[in-house]
Each structure stands twice: as structure tokens, then as C-alpha cells.
Design an enzyme around this catalytic site. Structure first.
Site, PDB file in Angstrom:
ATOM      1  CG  HIS A 258      -1.659   1.320   1.374  1.00 33.36           C
ATOM      2  ND1 HIS A 258      -2.721   1.654   0.567  1.00 33.36           N
ATOM      3  CD2 HIS A 258      -1.469   2.373   2.196  1.00 33.36           C
ATOM      4  CE1 HIS A 258      -3.154   2.853   0.895  1.00 33.36           C
ATOM      5  NE2 HIS A 258      -2.423   3.313   1.890  1.00 33.36           N
ATOM      6  CB  CYS A 259       3.867   2.114   1.912  1.00 35.17           C
ATOM      7  SG  CYS A 259       3.132   1.721   3.512  1.00 35.17           S
TER       8      CYS A 259
END
Length: 418
Positions: A258-259
Site C-alpha cells: 500500500h505504501c
């Protein structure tokens, strides 16, 4: 205390279970009924929380998953850990907004609300707080405590887990900071207070932008080094022998999770919107890292051309679908994009990954297999995308006729590194 953790994914579940273990009564609220049912049965899908650990929390009655909003009532502390994806290049904060509306219905004087979801500086005070205030009739910093504490979950990291990783904490006022720090002080070994939520929000984006930019740097160097006949991996190892002024980053098939594919763009979007300026480092890193799957695909095509074979009809075996080793997290994984590109060109693509179990994360045309001797030998090209420790690398080099190693994990006459 009665604690509500909104979102029971890779961030929310470890937090919820840790809070339950230190003695709080925890409701793990998630709108995904299937996920809640699985958790209630003691089945964890997150490597950082074993099913045994989850079962113990359930048996003690200190943790209860629920998809019912009414179960959020009566909370002393609520933490929001919902996804914050990008939508056409702009932050999509609908999950944060909906979480705030839900919690506002049950917000009481003296309660504490913390946002952990990664987002742009200003979200807590400019978006999250007004929704809570309008829905409850209470004022942040006066009637209830409000803060931001960025998540720092690194799935599969056996050294720096939730408890061992320092936790940045903030509040909209001194009282809020004290309440937020007191809550996390029970859960983690070290807290790091900062002046306001904006500094905490920026700290998270700075951490991930730093990684994103440096990975892009070594990815671009790797592409140039191949044409210059330089072993980039050996050069990186040599540079990392310097005890100061250098931090080791390695090339790969792209960035995932996600990052890194998302978070730096939040900062770039905020800078463009508020200042009318481009964040050129982030935009360049996005361009390089997002095109690494295309570069890996070209390398596969080159390898097949050297064998006088077309990609159309060739058999390609992908080792690894997760974005990082020893985890089942395939969110934004470059392996998914690589498989789609090869499938669209007519390749017969198979993939092996003992950790990734959710079929929804990959193309439905992709055939999932075990990395057996037969599969390795039958492939025209084997592409090592995720270097899980569970793969038998000796067997790979013994039976594969050609390996494109994107992680510098194997060697031999049939191996070509990224």
C-alpha cells in the site's frame, strides 16, 4: 478501556490484538463481513498475527470482530486504520470519511480518536475533525481528544514488529497528545511525540518517499549498468561497505504494497494543490518504479528472442506474487502487472507463491502451480520476482533452462540477473 479499531487489515489487526493482549476490551470493526467471519473463527490472514494468537484473544473475550456499526458504541479509544488508495492520481479518502461518520454517532466527552491511515498533511484537522464534530456536536481538543499516529507495519518483519517499532504520536492540543501517547505507551516500547498531526502526517510520507526515491535510483542504475556491462549488485555491495553516508537499497521488478506505489503521490498531490508546484523527485520516482514491470517483461522477451522463440505461446513461470519476501501481501505487487503484460501477449503464464492465497489479487487467466521440478523444467523462462525463503533455489538452478533473477538470489550458467 473499551477500544474500537476500525479496519482489520494488515494494520488494524495487529493493533487490535496487541491492545487486547495488554488488557483492553477491543472491538475489531470491519465492513467486510467475510473477513469478520474468518477472524471470528480464529483464522488470521495476516502474517504478523498468527491464528493461535488470534484464538487466544478470542477465547479470553478481550477481542471481538464485528461488521455491525452499533458495536462501536461506548468506546473510550477509537483508532481508524482504513485504506487510503489513489483515484485517478488524487487521494481517495472515502473510507476515512465514512469511518469518521460512524464514530461520530458514538463519540462521547472524554473519548480519544486516533487516525492511523496514511494521508496528506492536514487531513486530521481539516477533514477528519470536522466530520467528527458535526456528527457528534462535540469539539476536538475541548470535548474529546484527537490525534494522528502513522502506521509503521512492515509485514513479515520478524525483528521490528508492532511493539518494537517506535510509534510517532500527535494531538490537536496538549491534552490530546497526552491521551494518545498514554494509549500507545501501553502497546509499544517507544513513543515519539511531535508538535501536531501535520508533522506526524508528513513524517509518514517522508519515510516512504525516501524509500521510493532511493529504490528508483538503484532501479535506473541497474538498467544502465546492464548495457555498460557492469555488475550492479556487486557495486551495491561494495558501496554498502562504507560505514557512513550510504544506505543500501537494491533493484527489483517494481514497488508494491500500500505504501510505496501510493503514499509519495499524496505528498506530491498536496504540494501541487496548495503551492501550485511539482514535486519532481516523487514524479520521477513514480515514473521509474511504475515502469519496472514493463522493463522486466522486455527482458523476458529478449530472453525468448535469444532462443528464437516468440512470447506468444511460450511458457513462463513466475516465482512469487507477493510484493515482498516471506509475506502473502500482493497489494499493488509488480508481479500482478508483469503477469498481465505477458498474458496479454499470449504467453502461457504460471505462478508459484506459497504465501499468496487470495486469488482476487491476480489475473483470473493466471494458472497457480507448485514450483516442482517438472514445472521448472517445462518453462521457457523462469522469472524470480519475490525471493521467498521457502523456494528451493538449488532446485531452480538445476532444472530451469533459463532464469531471470530480479532479486539476485541465484547464480549459474542459466541465470541472468536484473
Amino acid at each position: 478501556m473499551r477500544v474500537v479499531v476500525v479496519g482489520q487489515g494488515y494494520v488494524g489487526l495487529p493493533l487490535a490484538i496487541r491492545a487486547a493482549e495488554v488488557g483492553h476490551q477491543v472491538i475489531g470493526y470491519d465492513v467486510d463481513a467475510r473477513r469478520v467471519k474468518s477472524l471470528a473463527a480464529g483464522e488470521s490472514f495476516v502474517e504478523d498475527v498468527s491464528s493461535e494468537r488470534l484464538a487466544r484473544a478470542l477465547e479470553r473475550g478481550s477481542y471481538r470482530p464485528s461488521e455491525l456499526a452499533r458495536d462501536c458504541g461506548g468506546f473510550d479509544v477509537a483508532v481508524v486504520t482504513v485504506p487510503t488508495p489513489l483515484q485517478e492520481g488524487a487521494p481517495d479518502l472515502r473510507h476515512i470519511e465514512e469511518s469518521a461518520r460512524t464514530l461520530a454517532r458514538f463519540l462521547r466527552p472524554g473519548a480519544t480518536v486516533v487516525l492511523e491511515s496514511t494521508t496528506y498533511p492536514g487531513t486530521t484537522e481539516e477533514l477528519f475533525a470536522p466530520i467528527l464534530e458535526n456528527g457528534s456536536g462535540l469539539t476536538a481538543g475541548v470535548d474529546f481528544h484527537l490525534g494522528y499516529s502513522p502506521e509503521r507495519i512492515d509485514p513479515g518483519n520478524t525483528v521490528w514488529g508492532f511493539q518494537q517499532t517506535p510509534k510517532v504520536v500527535s494531538g490537536v492540543d496538549a491534552g490530546s497528545l497526552k491521551a494518545v501517547e498514554a494509549f500507545y505507551g501501553e502497546l509499544v516500547d517507544t513513543t515519539v511525540p511531535v508538535r501536531s498531526p501535520k508533522e506526524a502526517e508528513l513524517a509518514k510520507l517522508l519515510e516512504n518517499t525516501f524509500r521510493h526515491v532511493n529504490i528508483a535510483l538503484v532501479n535506473e542504475i541497474a538498467m544502465f549498468a546492464r548495457h555498460l556491462d557492469i555488475d550492479v549488485w556487486q557495486a551495491i555491495e561494495a558501496a554498502s561497505s562504507k560505514p557512513f553516508g550510504f544506505m543500501k537499497f537494491t533493484p527489483g521488478p517494481g514497488v508494491g504494497g500500500h505504501c510505496l506505489p501510493i503514499d509519495p503521490s499524496y505528498l506530491s498531490w498536496r504540494v501541487q494543490r496548495e503551492l501550485g508546484q511539482s514535486f519532481r523527485f516523487v514524479e520521477l520516482a513514480n515514473d521509474i518504479n511504475s515502469h519496472m514491470p514493463e522493463y522486466v517483461t522486455r527482458r523476458v522477451i529478449d530472453a525468448l528472442n535469444a532462443k528464437r522463440r516468440s512470447v506468444n505461446g511460450s511458457r513462463v513461470l513466475l516465482l512469487g506474487l507477493a510484493y515482498k519476501k516471506n509475506t502473502g501481501d500482493a497489494r499493488e505487487s509488480p508481479a500482478v502487472r508483469i503477469s498481465q503484460l505477458l498474458l496479454d501477449m499470449g504467453a502461457r503464464v504460471r505462478a508459484a507463491d506459497p504465501h499468496v492465497v487470495e486469488s482476487i489479487t491476480v489475473d483470473a487467466r493466471l494458472v497457480r502451480v507448485e514450483p516442482t521440478r517438472k514445472e521448472l523444467a517445462a518453462a521457457d523462462v523462469v522469472v524470480l520476482l519475490t525471493d521467498h525463503d521457502s523456494f528451493d533455489y538449488e532446485m531452480v538452478t538445476q532444472h530451469a533452462t533459463f532464469v531471470l533473477d530480479c532479486r539476485n538470489r541465484v547464480s549459474g550458467p542459466t541465470v541472468e540477473v536484473l
